[in-house]
Enzyme design. Structure first.
Site, PDB file in Angstrom:
ATOM      1  N   THR A 227       0.870  -1.183   0.000  1.00  0.00           N
ATOM      2  CA  THR A 227       0.000   0.000   0.000  1.00  0.00           C
ATOM      3  C   THR A 227       0.909   1.235   0.000  1.00  0.00           C
ATOM      4  OG1 THR A 227      -0.221  -0.238   2.413  1.00  0.00           O
ATOM      5  CG2 THR A 227      -2.024  -1.077   1.051  1.00  0.00           C
ATOM      6  N   LYS A 253       4.282  -6.903   4.319  1.00  0.00           N
ATOM      7  CA  LYS A 253       4.040  -5.522   3.934  1.00  0.00           C
ATOM      8  C   LYS A 253       3.677  -4.731   5.171  1.00  0.00           C
ATOM      9  CE  LYS A 253       0.690  -3.488   3.310  1.00  0.00           C
ATOM     10  NZ  LYS A 253       0.009  -2.460   4.204  1.00  0.00           N
ATOM     11  N   THR A 279      -1.680  -1.548   7.840  1.00  0.00           N
ATOM     12  CA  THR A 279      -1.744  -2.955   8.208  1.00  0.00           C
ATOM     13  C   THR A 279      -0.433  -3.676   7.967  1.00  0.00           C
ATOM     14  OG1 THR A 279      -4.078  -3.035   7.724  1.00  0.00           O
ATOM     15  CG2 THR A 279      -2.932  -5.112   7.650  1.00  0.00           C
ATOM     16  N   GLU A 372       6.554   4.763   7.399  1.00  0.00           N
ATOM     17  CA  GLU A 372       6.139   5.958   6.659  1.00  0.00           C
ATOM     18  C   GLU A 372       6.930   7.184   7.117  1.00  0.00           C
ATOM     19  OE1 GLU A 372       1.583   4.444   5.809  1.00  0.00           O
ATOM     20  OE2 GLU A 372       1.941   5.878   7.424  1.00  0.00           O
ATOM     21  N   ASN A 505      -0.216  10.372   5.753  1.00  0.00           N
ATOM     22  CA  ASN A 505      -1.482   9.947   6.339  1.00  0.00           C
ATOM     23  C   ASN A 505      -2.590  10.981   6.223  1.00  0.00           C
ATOM     24  OD1 ASN A 505      -1.203   7.155   7.718  1.00  0.00           O
ATOM     25  ND2 ASN A 505       0.729   8.186   8.111  1.00  0.00           N
ATOM     26  N   SER A 510      -6.879   9.416  -0.767  1.00  0.00           N
ATOM     27  CA  SER A 510      -6.977  10.028  -2.101  1.00  0.00           C
ATOM     28  C   SER A 510      -6.100   9.309  -3.114  1.00  0.00           C
ATOM     29  CB  SER A 510      -6.592  11.501  -2.019  1.00  0.00           C
ATOM     30  OG  SER A 510      -5.274  11.644  -1.550  1.00  0.00           O
TER      31      SER A 510
END
Length: 510
Positions: A227, A253, A279, A372, A505, A510
């Site tokens: 993702t 992942k 996740t 991230e 985040n 979007s």
């Protein structure tokens, strides 16, 4: 006068640290390039025997996006702008029913695929031959979580579609026993799966003509898990059990919504919500022959020292799942033969657990590396604790501290935040912690800089700010918390908190 000088000195130190931090951040941006550094190719010789995979782009996230389509952009124009989209739907197939084990999120709002997969393993455990599975269906873009009755119906429909369309493949066992399917989903929560899209793509995935087991096919399957990940997390290795070679391959992942606390298959009433923490998903396949019950024990032990010891942002997902399949084909003389399976009393069981744990740790650390916006990789060890539970609980608290993570990002040795966070843990964890015995050190894992102790036996140690500042400019940092009140230890892996995390985040849907 003195206070004025102190104030000026403080401002000067901050200015120097600010310039150094900016320079290091610019340098880090050039060096981070995570895909180039951590996306490693695998060798065909390390791929387990008896597993085949396929993947495709279904357009799942686009189908559920709340962002309206641009009326001035045609479908052909949109496709032309992205001629090689990332796969988002994949199928992993064992040519024979494989022993299966799994660990699942403790989140109260378990996603439909978690509920379905958990039940498959529970039902299988009641059978004489144990839990056996032949296929795993993976999708990214939509978590199918908090989707109510519709979500459960969609998950069950996916299972039936795979059963219906899985075409005969050379060597694929056609026995009805053990041909169960497990599900892995990740993506946006609260939105149903786009079933027309899924129904259109599953027959293609299940076509025996495209099911393959080469490095590129496995890489594309790993990409289908992604993702917000910046690189596919794929590893494979060969090792020996009882003098015979076996192979293991793993995909996971995750980059955000990472603070797993998984448990083995259980009925809902038997699992508490635990510590509610995108996740984390993982699939590990091996051609070793391991009995299902022993496989579950091995996975529980491995996960407790790996995936349950990582954190990016302190949020537990609704979908966290690790699946382990063992099909026994390493020693098979034919495509349908299964070697004698290892059980907990076998001499090969502990070596298998050791290999699995090391493999899980390697995979789980890739998630933290890809956190991230992360610029720092932090290993924290709590040593000499009264129990593993205490050590794990204290670290689980620390790695969710925003103050600690911001200090690491700013390369500030503000070790008081470590103690404040650890000391604020649940009283059941801190009751045996003697503050007068605790020591804290910063360590450079590369050995370029000497370790620096900032707290010894509950007393602060005067340190050279320049030296510790240099140590904290490193991408990899280790923190050691010594409780000096027992013999158990635990290691956690986490990352810093950067501005980029917020940007990612803020725009996730979007």
């Amino acid at each position: 006068m003195i206070s004025s000088l102190l104030s000026r000195s403080s401002i000067a130190r901050r200015a120097v640290r600010g310039f150094a931090s900016t320079a290091v951040q610019l340098d880090a941006s050039a060096k981070l390039n995570k895909p180039a550094r951590f996306a490693q190719p695998i060798s065909a010789s390390d791929i387990p025997k008896g597993f085949v995979v396929s993947s495709t782009y279904a357009g799942i996230k686009a189908a559920i996006s709340p962002k309206p389509a641009d009326p001035n952009t045609s479908a052909s124009t949109a496709a032309a702008s992205n001629p090689n989209p990332k796969p988002d739907l994949a199928l992993i197939v064992s040519t024979v029913p494989a022993a299966a084990a799994g660990t699942f999120t403790r989140n109260v709002f378990k996603a439909a695929p978690v509920v379905v997969s958990n039940q498959v393993l529970l039902d299988g455990a009641k059978k004489e031959q144990g839990a056996r599975v032949q296929t795993v269906l993976v999708n990214s873009g939509c978590a199918n979580a908090v989707t109510g009755t519709q979500g459960m119906q969609d998950a069950e429909s996916c299972v039936e579609l795979v059963k219906k369309h899985l075409a005969p493949h050379p060597g694929l066992a056609q026995s009805s026993e053990g041909r169960e399917t497990l599900l892995l989903s990740t993506g946006v929560i609260g939105v149903p799966l786009p079933m027309p899209t899924i129904k259109r793509c599953i027959p293609h995935l299940a076509n025996g003509m495209i099911l393959r087991s080469d490095p590129e096919s496995w890489r594309e399957t790993a990409r289908a898990f992604m993702t917000t990940d910046t690189f596919p997390k794929l590893r494979a290795k060969t090792f020996k059990l009882g003098g015979k070679e076996v192979r293991m391959i793993g995909i996971d992942k995750g980059a955000g919504m990472i603070h797993p606390a998984m448990t083995g298959p259980a009925v809902p009433s038997a699992v508490s919500s635990g510590q509610l923490h995108a996740t984390m998903l993982g699939l590990i396949a091996t051609d070793a022959a391991v009995q299902p019950k022993a496989l579950q024990v091995a996975l529980n032990r491995a996960v407790s020292r790996s995936f349950n010891c990582i954190s990016v942002d302190g949020d537990m997902s609704t979908n966290d799942t690790i699946i382990l399949l063992a099909n026994g084909q390493s020693a098979a003389s034919s495509s349908t033969a299964v070697a004698n399976e290892i059980d907990e009393s076998s001499p090969d069981f502990e070596p298998f657990v050791s290999e699995l744990t090391a493999f899980c740790q390697e995979l789980s650390k890739l998630i933290v590396r890809d956190g991230e916006g992360a610029e720092k990789f932090v290993e924290i060890t709590c040593t000499n604790a009264p129990s593993y539970t205490v050590a794990h609980g204290l670290l689980s608290r620390l790695v969710t501290s925003m103050l600690f993570k911001c200090a690491i990002h700013g390369q500030d040795a503000n070790w008081g935040r470590i103690l404040a966070s650890v000391g604020g843990a649940d009283p059941s964890l801190t009751k045996d912690v003697d503050a007068s015995k605790v020591s804290v050190s910063f360590v450079d894992p590369t050995g370029e800089f000497e370790s620096i102790t900032v707290l010894r036996d509950g007393n602060p140690v005067k340190v050279d700010e320049d030296e510790i500042g240099k140590l904290l400019t490193k991408e990899d940092i280790k923190v050691v918390i010594d409780l000096q009140n027992g013999k158990e230890d635990c290691t956690y892996w986490t990352c810093d908190l950067s501005r980029e995390y917020i940007e990612i985040n803020a725009d996730y849907r979007s």
